[in-house]
Design a protein around this motif. Sequence first.
Motif, PDB file in Angstrom:
ATOM      1  N   SER A   1       0.820  -1.191   0.000  1.00  0.00           N
ATOM      2  CA  SER A   1       0.000   0.000   0.000  1.00  0.00           C
ATOM      3  C   SER A   1       0.860   1.249   0.000  1.00  0.00           C
ATOM      4  O   SER A   1       1.995   1.239   0.418  1.00  0.00           O
TER       5      SER A   1
ATOM      6  N   ARG B   1       0.645   3.739   1.864  1.00  0.00           N
ATOM      7  CA  ARG B   1       0.809   4.337   3.176  1.00  0.00           C
ATOM      8  C   ARG B   1       2.008   3.748   3.891  1.00  0.00           C
ATOM      9  O   ARG B   1       2.014   2.582   4.241  1.00  0.00           O
TER      10      ARG B   1
ATOM     11  N   SER C   1      -1.596  -9.560   1.254  1.00  0.00           N
ATOM     12  CA  SER C   1      -2.441  -9.261   0.107  1.00  0.00           C
ATOM     13  C   SER C   1      -2.125 -10.110  -1.102  1.00  0.00           C
ATOM     14  O   SER C   1      -2.999 -10.407  -1.890  1.00  0.00           O
TER      15      SER C   1
ATOM     16  N   GLN D   1      -5.372  -2.237  -7.619  1.00  0.00           N
ATOM     17  CA  GLN D   1      -6.223  -1.425  -6.758  1.00  0.00           C
ATOM     18  C   GLN D   1      -7.702  -1.739  -6.970  1.00  0.00           C
ATOM     19  O   GLN D   1      -8.458  -1.844  -6.005  1.00  0.00           O
TER      20      GLN D   1
ATOM     21  N   GLU E   1      -8.399  -5.021  -5.234  1.00  0.00           N
ATOM     22  CA  GLU E   1      -8.346  -4.846  -3.786  1.00  0.00           C
ATOM     23  C   GLU E   1      -9.621  -4.168  -3.274  1.00  0.00           C
ATOM     24  O   GLU E   1     -10.194  -4.583  -2.269  1.00  0.00           O
ATOM     25  N   LYS E   2     -10.075  -3.147  -3.980  1.00  0.00           N
ATOM     26  CA  LYS E   2     -11.297  -2.448  -3.573  1.00  0.00           C
ATOM     27  C   LYS E   2     -12.508  -3.371  -3.649  1.00  0.00           C
ATOM     28  O   LYS E   2     -13.379  -3.321  -2.792  1.00  0.00           O
TER      29      LYS E   2
ATOM     30  N   ARG F   1     -12.846  -5.575  -0.552  1.00  0.00           N
ATOM     31  CA  ARG F   1     -13.101  -4.973   0.760  1.00  0.00           C
ATOM     32  C   ARG F   1     -14.451  -5.424   1.298  1.00  0.00           C
ATOM     33  O   ARG F   1     -15.441  -5.457   0.562  1.00  0.00           O
TER      34      ARG F   1
ATOM     35  N   HIS G   1     -14.417   3.044   4.060  1.00  0.00           N
ATOM     36  CA  HIS G   1     -13.006   2.673   4.110  1.00  0.00           C
ATOM     37  C   HIS G   1     -12.152   3.918   3.933  1.00  0.00           C
ATOM     38  O   HIS G   1     -12.584   4.894   3.310  1.00  0.00           O
TER      39      HIS G   1
ATOM     40  N   ASP H   1      -7.322   5.900  -0.399  1.00  0.00           N
ATOM     41  CA  ASP H   1      -5.946   5.525  -0.706  1.00  0.00           C
ATOM     42  C   ASP H   1      -5.104   6.767  -0.982  1.00  0.00           C
ATOM     43  O   ASP H   1      -5.047   7.240  -2.114  1.00  0.00           O
TER      44      ASP H   1
ATOM     45  N   THR I   1      -1.287   8.778   0.422  1.00  0.00           N
ATOM     46  CA  THR I   1      -0.065   8.654   1.204  1.00  0.00           C
ATOM     47  C   THR I   1      -0.115   9.679   2.334  1.00  0.00           C
ATOM     48  O   THR I   1      -0.460  10.835   2.111  1.00  0.00           O
TER      49      THR I   1
END
Length: 192
Positions: free
Chosen positions: A4, A6, A20, A116, A119-120, A123, A157, A160, A162
């Motif tokens: 990710s 972050r 993941s 992405q 991944e979304k 969720r 959520h 996304d 940083t």
Amino acid sequence: MTTSARPRGAARMWLAGLASVVALTVAGCGDGNGDEVASAGKATAGSGAHGGASELTDYIEAQRKWVGCLRGEGLDAPDPDAQGRVDLGDQSKWKRDPKALKAQEKCAKLSVPVPQSVEKAQRPELSAAEKKKNEQYARCMQEHGAPDFPDTGPDGHFMDVTWDSTSAGAKRATRQCASIIGVPTDAPPAKG
């Protein structure tokens, strides 16, 4: 492995990437003999706005190649499921078994990050209470020293983006807001 956007520390980033890409906890498809492989055909609805079905199909194909490499190295790895997830079971075994470590190293070039959009789509849907808790946490973090902490999206959520989790303000905000997400305020600092 890519993780990710972050930054939360090297160990956490590695674990997030591992979780993941390697071991999202859903059983693989097929009857166990390794002859069947997941298909993206029925799993594309809602898979995201940037690439959608094509991105999911490409990801599943990449996961098949990665699993094939692991099998070529003598490991018993299941097929990816319809979302590309591969359940490798007991993660501690994969971290300490020399054969598994060697296979993972050799096959690392075939391991790709979860797109992405995929991944979304994976969720979980949040309850109204969970959405409210995330909104409160984001607001608290922003008001107590982490102004760049991400807001929540319509799904509840965190968005996304940083943010600097290593600044003094972010650390202060994390301590101040911990109880909102169920972390005791007197919890010892995370190691790693």
